[in-house]
Write a protein that holds these residues in place. Structure first.
Motif, PDB file in Angstrom:
ATOM      1  N   PRO A 249    -141.087  22.088 -11.544  1.00  0.00           N
ATOM      2  CA  PRO A 249    -141.352  22.010 -13.162  1.00  0.00           C
ATOM      3  C   PRO A 249    -140.098  21.392 -12.977  1.00  0.00           C
ATOM      4  CG  PRO A 249    -139.992  24.252 -11.749  1.00  0.00           C
ATOM      5  CD  PRO A 249    -140.589  23.614 -10.737  1.00  0.00           C
TER       6      PRO A 249
ATOM      7  N   ASP B 269    -137.200  22.345 -16.434  1.00  0.00           N
ATOM      8  CA  ASP B 269    -136.592  22.849 -15.595  1.00  0.00           C
ATOM      9  C   ASP B 269    -135.439  22.587 -14.833  1.00  0.00           C
ATOM     10  OD1 ASP B 269    -137.371  24.931 -17.143  1.00  0.00           O
ATOM     11  OD2 ASP B 269    -138.116  25.999 -15.124  1.00  0.00           O
TER      12      ASP B 269
ATOM     13  N   TRP C  64    -133.614  19.466 -14.484  1.00  0.00           N
ATOM     14  CA  TRP C  64    -133.211  18.501 -15.702  1.00  0.00           C
ATOM     15  C   TRP C  64    -132.461  19.754 -16.065  1.00  0.00           C
ATOM     16  CZ3 TRP C  64    -132.186  14.123 -14.227  1.00  0.00           C
ATOM     17  CH2 TRP C  64    -133.127  13.292 -13.066  1.00  0.00           C
TER      18      TRP C  64
ATOM     19  N   ARG D 236    -115.039  26.851 -11.488  1.00  0.00           N
ATOM     20  CA  ARG D 236    -115.852  26.955  -9.993  1.00  0.00           C
ATOM     21  C   ARG D 236    -115.954  26.079  -9.343  1.00  0.00           C
ATOM     22  NH1 ARG D 236    -119.716  31.733  -8.483  1.00  0.00           N
ATOM     23  NH2 ARG D 236    -120.845  30.750  -8.199  1.00  0.00           N
ATOM     24  N   ASN D 237    -117.286  25.803 -10.721  1.00  0.00           N
ATOM     25  CA  ASN D 237    -118.473  24.214  -9.193  1.00  0.00           C
ATOM     26  C   ASN D 237    -117.158  23.040  -9.811  1.00  0.00           C
ATOM     27  OD1 ASN D 237    -120.296  26.620 -11.040  1.00  0.00           O
ATOM     28  ND2 ASN D 237    -121.571  26.067  -8.670  1.00  0.00           N
TER      29      ASN D 237
ATOM     30  N   ASN E 282    -114.876  22.915  -6.879  1.00  0.00           N
ATOM     31  CA  ASN E 282    -115.783  22.371  -5.394  1.00  0.00           C
ATOM     32  C   ASN E 282    -116.091  20.762  -5.725  1.00  0.00           C
ATOM     33  OD1 ASN E 282    -116.332  24.877  -4.682  1.00  0.00           O
ATOM     34  ND2 ASN E 282    -118.636  25.268  -5.167  1.00  0.00           N
TER      35      ASN E 282
ATOM     36  N   GLU F  53    -123.972  19.632  -5.369  1.00  0.00           N
ATOM     37  CA  GLU F  53    -123.124  21.101  -6.197  1.00  0.00           C
ATOM     38  C   GLU F  53    -124.803  21.506  -7.000  1.00  0.00           C
ATOM     39  OE1 GLU F  53    -120.638  22.858  -5.452  1.00  0.00           O
ATOM     40  OE2 GLU F  53    -120.707  23.805  -6.880  1.00  0.00           O
TER      41      GLU F  53
ATOM     42  N   SER G  77    -127.426  21.778  -5.651  1.00  0.00           N
ATOM     43  CA  SER G  77    -128.312  21.493  -4.251  1.00  0.00           C
ATOM     44  C   SER G  77    -128.714  23.121  -4.463  1.00  0.00           C
ATOM     45  CB  SER G  77    -127.800  21.673  -3.201  1.00  0.00           C
ATOM     46  OG  SER G  77    -129.387  21.246  -2.009  1.00  0.00           O
ATOM     47  N   ASN G  78    -127.732  23.704  -4.245  1.00  0.00           N
ATOM     48  CA  ASN G  78    -127.818  26.075  -4.424  1.00  0.00           C
ATOM     49  C   ASN G  78    -128.739  25.860  -5.661  1.00  0.00           C
ATOM     50  OD1 ASN G  78    -126.730  26.715  -1.676  1.00  0.00           O
ATOM     51  ND2 ASN G  78    -124.661  25.413  -2.404  1.00  0.00           N
ATOM     52  N   PRO G  79    -128.134  25.817  -7.414  1.00  0.00           N
ATOM     53  CA  PRO G  79    -128.705  26.595  -8.028  1.00  0.00           C
ATOM     54  C   PRO G  79    -129.983  25.784  -8.248  1.00  0.00           C
ATOM     55  CG  PRO G  79    -126.414  25.561  -9.190  1.00  0.00           C
ATOM     56  CD  PRO G  79    -126.837  25.521  -7.550  1.00  0.00           C
TER      57      PRO G  79
ATOM     58  N   GLN H  74    -132.171  25.466  -6.482  1.00  0.00           N
ATOM     59  CA  GLN H  74    -133.635  25.933  -5.468  1.00  0.00           C
ATOM     60  C   GLN H  74    -133.419  27.604  -6.128  1.00  0.00           C
ATOM     61  OE1 GLN H  74    -132.785  26.084  -0.551  1.00  0.00           O
ATOM     62  NE2 GLN H  74    -131.191  24.384  -0.955  1.00  0.00           N
ATOM     63  N   ILE H  75    -132.390  28.440  -5.665  1.00  0.00           N
ATOM     64  CA  ILE H  75    -132.080  29.333  -6.306  1.00  0.00           C
ATOM     65  C   ILE H  75    -132.418  30.186  -7.150  1.00  0.00           C
ATOM     66  CG2 ILE H  75    -130.732  31.423  -5.635  1.00  0.00           C
ATOM     67  CD1 ILE H  75    -129.196  29.970  -3.928  1.00  0.00           C
ATOM     68  N   LEU H  76    -132.029  28.944  -8.470  1.00  0.00           N
ATOM     69  CA  LEU H  76    -132.068  29.873  -9.852  1.00  0.00           C
ATOM     70  C   LEU H  76    -134.062  28.834 -10.044  1.00  0.00           C
ATOM     71  CD1 LEU H  76    -128.847  29.236 -11.105  1.00  0.00           C
ATOM     72  CD2 LEU H  76    -129.977  31.763  -9.838  1.00  0.00           C
TER      73      LEU H  76
ATOM     74  N   GLY I  63    -135.598  27.076  -7.636  1.00  0.00           N
ATOM     75  CA  GLY I  63    -136.549  27.379  -6.800  1.00  0.00           C
ATOM     76  C   GLY I  63    -137.198  26.049  -6.380  1.00  0.00           C
TER      77      GLY I  63
ATOM     78  N   PRO J 213    -134.078  21.871  -1.111  1.00  0.00           N
ATOM     79  CA  PRO J 213    -132.551  21.084  -1.980  1.00  0.00           C
ATOM     80  C   PRO J 213    -133.178  19.592  -1.474  1.00  0.00           C
ATOM     81  CG  PRO J 213    -133.842  22.526   0.765  1.00  0.00           C
ATOM     82  CD  PRO J 213    -134.741  22.861   0.124  1.00  0.00           C
TER      83      PRO J 213
ATOM     84  N   GLY K  81    -143.057  17.990 -18.649  1.00  0.00           N
ATOM     85  CA  GLY K  81    -142.965  18.648 -17.452  1.00  0.00           C
ATOM     86  C   GLY K  81    -142.352  19.977 -18.264  1.00  0.00           C
TER      87      GLY K  81
ATOM     88  N   ASP L 289    -145.392  22.464 -18.174  1.00  0.00           N
ATOM     89  CA  ASP L 289    -145.585  23.106 -16.413  1.00  0.00           C
ATOM     90  C   ASP L 289    -144.858  24.272 -16.348  1.00  0.00           C
ATOM     91  OD1 ASP L 289    -147.997  21.073 -16.219  1.00  0.00           O
ATOM     92  OD2 ASP L 289    -146.308  20.025 -14.758  1.00  0.00           O
ATOM     93  N   SER L 290    -143.418  24.351 -16.174  1.00  0.00           N
ATOM     94  CA  SER L 290    -141.947  25.329 -16.397  1.00  0.00           C
ATOM     95  C   SER L 290    -142.417  26.420 -17.452  1.00  0.00           C
ATOM     96  CB  SER L 290    -140.962  24.414 -16.659  1.00  0.00           C
ATOM     97  OG  SER L 290    -140.745  24.609 -17.810  1.00  0.00           O
TER      98      SER L 290
ATOM     99  N   GLN M 241    -135.414  35.939  -3.558  1.00  0.00           N
ATOM    100  CA  GLN M 241    -135.447  33.712  -3.503  1.00  0.00           C
ATOM    101  C   GLN M 241    -134.945  33.619  -2.124  1.00  0.00           C
ATOM    102  OE1 GLN M 241    -136.341  31.327  -3.976  1.00  0.00           O
ATOM    103  NE2 GLN M 241    -136.173  31.210  -6.347  1.00  0.00           N
ATOM    104  N   GLU M 242    -134.905  32.066  -1.710  1.00  0.00           N
ATOM    105  CA  GLU M 242    -134.965  32.043  -0.456  1.00  0.00           C
ATOM    106  C   GLU M 242    -134.217  30.884  -0.888  1.00  0.00           C
ATOM    107  OE1 GLU M 242    -138.196  31.606   2.195  1.00  0.00           O
ATOM    108  OE2 GLU M 242    -138.601  34.017   1.447  1.00  0.00           O
ATOM    109  N   SER M 243    -133.363  30.323   0.165  1.00  0.00           N
ATOM    110  CA  SER M 243    -132.496  29.016   0.623  1.00  0.00           C
ATOM    111  C   SER M 243    -131.905  28.562   1.792  1.00  0.00           C
ATOM    112  CB  SER M 243    -130.719  29.211  -0.941  1.00  0.00           C
ATOM    113  OG  SER M 243    -130.342  28.452  -0.752  1.00  0.00           O
TER     114      SER M 243
ATOM    115  N   THR N  64    -123.691  32.259  -5.380  1.00  0.00           N
ATOM    116  CA  THR N  64    -125.187  31.954  -6.778  1.00  0.00           C
ATOM    117  C   THR N  64    -126.081  33.218  -6.834  1.00  0.00           C
ATOM    118  OG1 THR N  64    -124.641  29.210  -6.176  1.00  0.00           O
ATOM    119  CG2 THR N  64    -126.769  29.950  -7.182  1.00  0.00           C
ATOM    120  N   PHE N  65    -126.383  33.099  -5.489  1.00  0.00           N
ATOM    121  CA  PHE N  65    -127.296  34.347  -5.129  1.00  0.00           C
ATOM    122  C   PHE N  65    -127.138  35.912  -5.974  1.00  0.00           C
ATOM    123  CE2 PHE N  65    -129.546  32.479  -1.217  1.00  0.00           C
ATOM    124  CZ  PHE N  65    -130.870  32.321  -1.932  1.00  0.00           C
TER     125      PHE N  65
END
Lengths: 359, 358
Positions: free
Chosen positions: A29, A32, A34, A44-45, A48, A296, A298-300, A302-304, A306, A309, B22, B25-26, B83-85, B102-103
């Motif tokens: 997506p 999402d 961007w 906090r971020n 980091n 920083e 990278s995690n959101p 993946q997790i938020l 999807g 990475p 985009g 799609d999302s 969800q996986e990471s 984040t989780f």
């Protein structure tokens, strides 16, 4: 200055476009991604990001010292790990009290980094061995040497599968700087001082002038009486000494020991950041912040959102590539502009002369 | 300047077009996701899975954990909205912590950290989020924490059995062990294997080699290195080689296959007779099973029944958390002896060492 800004903007636009294409191709997506990438990070971020940028900054400075002299020090990665391990062991043993211990460990780390890089410098100066080859090999040696020594020096925590050096006594930690509700590494101050010193030495000292002159043309440097061999060794050792600082923000500000999960690969990221910042202390700082910012996310992402990475890594690579290309484009454009200007001036002069003669 | 402007204009237009399609799609996958979850009424437990380097698809450790999660998902024990990471090689400690935070911030509970590298980050983040539950695999340094479950395995016990199998099958009295990365965890595999082999044949010769040293963790994913190491052992007279090297194991199987009739390899973690390349599966004598999937599944099952396990949960021979595989039928003639050893270990008559003898 205007052209410099134009090239940066051009690079970011191109990176934006290419990354969007990659995302589309991967079926992710785009909107999402961007939205997440451009969202203002939380405090906090930010902490980091600044911490991560601090280590990247030092690493890129180390690389930039070499670059300014046309030396490609790929060995920052090995240099910083050998040095960080040394600092952790020395500080962990605590032969001196309090901050004397910290200072001594930092000096040891810089010395070890300088010596490790100096090996490549000696080989280059005395035998003409390419520093690219020798530093790559030294990286491997550093990995195995540290692994071996870590096993010898490690203390094992009960129930854990990790191994690490002895913890540094609390009195020798470098306290963090308050940053809202959070803290950033106290080492950030040292990193900034390093940046100032970098600028001063290169632009305001005889040594810096010699270094830049050698980098631009070694034959011209020899002709003007610069000892190129000594400069090669010196630049390599300074690069290594700065590389020795790279892992220390983590050692003294966070982990307080060197363990099997110590961050690796900072040296290679530093090369990209140095390129991004065009070897200028301020440019490098911006490049380091941008890199840390992307890390920083990278995690959101993946997790938020999807996405994988790898997309973040691709974005980083694309940005570096487009920046390098757009610098080159803008540089050529500037060159052409200059040529045209000179040609016009010459023409004007010629016609003026011709008029004089005919008159 | 004109060309640059034109170029920039084209770029900008392109980007606008891209972002436009985009955002179209999302919306789709999101609404699609909602549909499936409302169609099949499942649990509202949203699991966050933080994998180690390699992530889902590594055909080894992470995949095994993923299999446990998938099973729980299929049975409706947990929500589809898990969800996986995954971790990146050599990442910063703060990156691991942020993954867990984040989780937690996004409402995932429980959060499962796959791998001992997460030990200190789980320790820190579990204190920051006392109401969120965590599980960590392969680490028990957080045993006293009120919201952390430690899922650990007796790898040395399973390795003891395959070590005994290796010694029983070896005709040359010479066997080998290939470890992926020289970390204490893999030392448990080595220690058990050596103890098992020596229980059968006290004079057995055991070659031991590790592919890489930390922080270089490529030894868990480099079949070429695995092959070279195993070839050296087979050339030197060993006829059974056990690997605890994750993805590098494929190379060990190839080496055994090329060494010819009468040479064997032993797999690890999952039943590799079923997962390895078909061309080499006939050399896989047995596999040391480390059932990470069972541990993950059992944990999620307990969570779905309303209790969050804490403390140390050890998966050993007595609960079939570890074991050996019989696929292929190559160890059928010695299962009696192996099961006898197994019983002795369960009864405490044999204590298997967890660290290799120096």
């Amino acid at each position: 200055m205007g052209l410099g800004l134009a090239s940066a903007a051009l690079a970011l636009l191109a990176a934006f476009a290419i990354t969007s294409l990659v995302l589309l191709a991967a079926g992710d997506p785009v909107g999402d991604v961007w939205a997440q990438l451009l969202k203002w990070p939380e405090q906090r971020n930010w902490a980091n990001i600044i911490n991560n940028a601090c280590t990247l900054y030092l690493s890129a400075l180390a690389v930039a010292v070499g670059f300014r002299m046309n030396l490609f020090n790929i060995g920052v990665d090995g240099q910083y790990r050998v040095a960080a391990f040394t600092a952790a062991v020395v500080a962990g043993e605590a032969w001196l009290p309090g901050y004397l211990n910290t200072a001594f460990a930092i000096i040891c780390a810089m010395a070890v980094g300088a010596v490790w890089a100096g090996i490549a410098g000696v080989l280059r100066a005395s035998r003409g061995v390419s520093e690219v080859i020798s530093t790559i090999m030294l990286n491997f040696i550093a990995t195995y040497l540290v692994a071996y020594l870590l096993r010898e020096a490690a203390v094992k925590e009960e129930g854990s599968n990790q191994i690490a050096t002895k913890e540094i006594p609390e009195g020798s930690w470098i306290p963090g700087i308050p940053f809202g509700d959070f803290e950033i590494y106290g080492f950030v101050v040292i990193a900034i001082l390093c940046g100032v010193a970098f600028w001063f030495v290169l632009n305001r000292t005889r040594f810096g002038f010699d270094l830049r002159a050698t980098g631009q043309s070694s034959t011209a440097a020899i002709a003007s009486g610069i000892n190129v061999k000594r400069m090669t060794l010196g630049a390599m050792m300074i690069s290594g000494a700065v590389a020795g600082l790279v892992g220390l923000p983590i050692i003294f500000g966070e982990s307080h020991s060197y363990g099997s999960t110590f961050q690796s690969g900072l040296g290679f990221a530093g090369i990209a950041v140095a390129l991004l910042g065009r070897n200028h202390p301020v440019g490098i700082a911006l490049g380091a912040l941008l890199f840390a910012y992307l890390d920083e996310q990278s995690n959101p992402l993946q997790i938020l959102v999807g996405v994988s990475p790898q997309i973040v890594a691709i974005t980083q690579g694309v940005i570096v590539l487009t920046v390098v290309i757009s610098y080159e484009l803008v540089r050529r454009y500037g060159l052409r502009l200059e040529q045209r200007e000179v040609a016009r001036a010459l023409n004007a002069e010629r016609t003026a002369k011709a008029e004089e003669v005919s008159a | 300047m004109r060309r640059t402007t034109k170029f920039a204009a084209v770029l900008a237009a392109g980007i606008l077009a891209l972002t436009a399609c985009g955002s179209d799609d999302s919306n789709e996958p999101e609404s699609g996701g909602d549909d499936t979850s409302s169609a099949a009424p499942t649990s509202d437990i949203k699991v966050g899975m933080a994998y180690d380097v390699g992530g889902r698809g590594d055909q080894s450790f992470n995949d095994s954990a993923a299999a446990g999660l998938d099973q729980a998902k299929e049975e409706g024990l947990v929500s589809d909205e898990t969800q996986e990471s995954e971790a990146e090689d050599g990442e910063a400690e703060s990156a691991r912590e942020e993954r867990l935070r984040t989780f937690a911030d996004a409402g995932y509970d429980p959060i499962i950290a796959v791998g001992f590298a997460y030990a200190s980050s789980v320790g820190k983040v579990s204190e920051e989020y006392p109401d969120v539950h965590f599980a960590i695999i392969d680490d028990q340094s957080l045993a006293d924490s009120a919201n952390v479950a430690s899922l650990v395995f007796a790898e040395e016990q399973g390795s003891f059995l395959v070590g005994a199998a290796a010694a029983l099958k070896s005709k040359t009295g010479h066997i080998g062990f290939v470890g992926g990365v020289e970390v204490p965890l893999i030392g448990k595999f080595q220690a058990g294997y050596e103890a098992g082999a020596k229980a059968v044949n006290p004079d057995i010769k055991i070659d031991v080699t590790y592919l890489t040293q930390p922080p270089d963790f490529s030894g868990f994913g480099d079949p070429a290195k695995g092959k070279t190491a195993a070839q050296g052992m087979f050339d030197g007279g060993a006829d059974v080689v056990y690997h605890a090297a994750g993805g590098s194991g494929g190379g060990v199987f190839e080496a055994a296959s090329e060494a010819g009739e009468g040479n064997w390899a032993i797999g690890v973690d999952s039943d590799q007779y079923n997962t390895a390349d078909p061309s080499v599966k006939d050399v896989i004598l047995t596999s040391m099973l480390k059932n990470v999937n069972v541990a993950v599944y059992n944990y999620l099952k307990e969570v779905s029944s309303g209790t969050f396990p804490t403390g140390v949960n050890t998966y050993d021979l007595s609960v079939d958390g570890v074991g050996y595989s019989t696929s292929g039928g190559f160890v059928d003639d010695i299962t009696d002896q192996l099961d006898d050893y197994k019983q002795q270990i369960i009864d405490g008559k044999i204590t298997v060492p967890t660290e290799p003898a120096k």
